[in-house]
Design a protein around this motif. Structure first.
Motif, PDB file in Angstrom:
ATOM      1  N   GLU A   1     -27.576 -33.363  80.099  1.00 20.30           N
ATOM      2  CA  GLU A   1     -28.290 -32.533  79.121  1.00 20.30           C
ATOM      3  C   GLU A   1     -27.334 -31.835  78.159  1.00 20.30           C
ATOM      4  N   ARG A   2     -26.117 -31.586  78.615  1.00 18.43           N
ATOM      5  CA  ARG A   2     -25.124 -30.937  77.748  1.00 18.43           C
ATOM      6  C   ARG A   2     -24.330 -31.963  76.942  1.00 18.43           C
ATOM      7  N   GLY A   3     -24.683 -33.238  77.087  1.00 17.39           N
ATOM      8  CA  GLY A   3     -24.101 -34.267  76.232  1.00 17.39           C
ATOM      9  C   GLY A   3     -22.782 -34.824  76.697  1.00 17.39           C
ATOM     10  N   ALA A   4     -22.589 -34.955  78.010  1.00 15.23           N
ATOM     11  CA  ALA A   4     -21.300 -35.398  78.538  1.00 15.23           C
ATOM     12  C   ALA A   4     -20.818 -36.697  77.909  1.00 15.23           C
ATOM     13  N   TYR A   5     -21.685 -37.705  77.871  1.00 15.04           N
ATOM     14  CA  TYR A   5     -21.263 -39.017  77.351  1.00 15.04           C
ATOM     15  C   TYR A   5     -20.976 -38.952  75.853  1.00 15.04           C
ATOM     16  N   ASP A   6     -21.812 -38.244  75.108  1.00 16.39           N
ATOM     17  CA  ASP A   6     -21.615 -38.140  73.661  1.00 16.39           C
ATOM     18  C   ASP A   6     -20.314 -37.427  73.324  1.00 16.39           C
ATOM     19  N   ILE A   7     -19.968 -36.400  74.118  1.00 15.28           N
ATOM     20  CA  ILE A   7     -18.742 -35.653  73.851  1.00 15.28           C
ATOM     21  C   ILE A   7     -17.520 -36.538  74.067  1.00 15.28           C
ATOM     22  N   VAL A   8     -17.516 -37.281  75.167  1.00 20.01           N
ATOM     23  CA  VAL A   8     -16.384 -38.188  75.421  1.00 20.01           C
ATOM     24  C   VAL A   8     -16.280 -39.220  74.302  1.00 20.01           C
ATOM     25  N   ARG A   9     -17.430 -39.736  73.857  1.00 20.91           N
ATOM     26  CA  ARG A   9     -17.429 -40.729  72.787  1.00 20.91           C
ATOM     27  C   ARG A   9     -16.868 -40.137  71.489  1.00 20.91           C
ATOM     28  N   LYS A  10     -17.259 -38.906  71.163  1.00 17.82           N
ATOM     29  CA  LYS A  10     -16.760 -38.265  69.943  1.00 17.82           C
ATOM     30  C   LYS A  10     -15.248 -38.095  69.998  1.00 17.82           C
ATOM     31  N   LEU A  11     -14.754 -37.688  71.141  1.00 19.30           N
ATOM     32  CA  LEU A  11     -13.318 -37.496  71.270  1.00 19.30           C
ATOM     33  C   LEU A  11     -12.575 -38.824  71.165  1.00 19.30           C
ATOM     34  N   MET A  12     -13.086 -39.852  71.843  1.00 18.33           N
ATOM     35  CA  MET A  12     -12.417 -41.151  71.773  1.00 18.33           C
ATOM     36  C   MET A  12     -12.542 -41.769  70.385  1.00 18.33           C
ATOM     37  N   ASP A  13     -13.633 -41.529  69.694  1.00 15.29           N
ATOM     38  CA  ASP A  13     -13.801 -42.042  68.327  1.00 15.29           C
ATOM     39  C   ASP A  13     -12.746 -41.476  67.386  1.00 15.29           C
TER      40      ASP A  13
END
Length: 268
Positions: A166-178
């Motif tokens: 709910e806090r966006g764990a996967y999206d945050i990792v993706r943003k950092l790796m992007d």
């Protein structure tokens, strides 16, 4: 110091509880009480904290020595515990640059210990929250230390199980790796209930009731953090089984006694 940066010693904090389990010296009564509640449920957490730290050491050495990486971004770095990541990496390559990130004011207070690197290398500390990746990536300390045009290791050790979907764990990792170039790497260690669901349920209840919310994930759910990346052999495995050093004695434990996955992957 703002209210956000003030140290609240009346409530436990994950970084300080972890420091207690590692037999450190930077924790308070509330952290000890919370840590002991988990120990009562899972006595093996003390060994687990050490094995998790050793996984970070091995992964860092491999990335510096075998993959030739000279830049690391360690988020959720926690209270300095020697050897710290920069000490491991700079022992292989003195010119290595490391940026540490954490949101605990006490880590900020002790951050100077993280800045004592080799003369050839550089280290910096960013006081920021993982759930606000833009503030990390735009921080002057990061921009002045790392060259985001060259490969960077994103190190997330025992962090993601505190971040729910709910806090966006996967999206945050993706943003950092992007934000990182081809040839960069992601390192993750993450608690799981795959081997003993009852134990981890009780551990999660003991921990989340007093320290922090979180989400225990399965092998497939941990592997999802590496989507689009090239996993380094042996893939996502129980962390103490990830590339043990030659001659290193293996702990005589079952996977259920150290239910933490570890993995390393390269961005193509």
């Amino acid at each position: 110091m703002t209210a956000k940066d003030e140290i609240d010693t009346s409530r436990p904090h994950p970084a300080r509880v972890y420091d207690y389990w590692l037999n450190g010296k930077t924790h308070y009564e509330a952290d000890v009480a919370a840590g002991d509640r988990v120990v009562q449920v899972w006595p093996g957490v003390l060994l687990g904290a050490r094995l998790n730290r050793e996984f970070m050491h091995r992964a860092t050495r491999w990335l510096a020595r075998e993959a030739g990486i000279r830049q690391f971004l360690d988020i959720g770095s926690g209270i300095p515990t020697e050897p710290n990541l920069h000490q491991v990496a700079q022992a292989v390559a003195p010119e290595t640059r490391v940026v540490y990130v954490d949101n605990d004011p006490i880590v900020l207070r002790h951050g100077q210990k993280l800045l004592r690197g080799t003369p050839e290398g550089r280290t910096a500390y960013v006081h920021a929250d993982f759930t606000e990746p833009e503030t990390i990536l735009e921080a002057p300390e990061l921009r002045e230390t790392l060259d985001l045009g060259r490969p960077v290791v994103l190190s997330l050790i025992a962090l993601l199980h505190f971040i729910t979907d709910e806090r966006g764990a996967y999206d945050i990792v993706r943003k950092l790796m992007d934000a990182l170039p081809s040839g960069s790497y992601l390192v993750v260690s993450h608690a799981t209930a795959d081997f003993d669901p009852d134990l981890l349920t009780r551990v999660a209840e003991a921990y989340q009731s007093s320290v922090a919310e979180g989400q225990i994930r399965s092998s497939s759910e941990v592997s999802r953090f590496f989507d689009g990346l090239e996993l380094v052999d042996p893939g996502v495995v129980v962390a103490h089984r990830w590339r043990p050093d030659d001659g290193e004695s293996q702990p005589d434990i079952t996977d259920a006694e150290f239910p933490v996955y570890g993995g390393v992957a390269r961005k193509p």
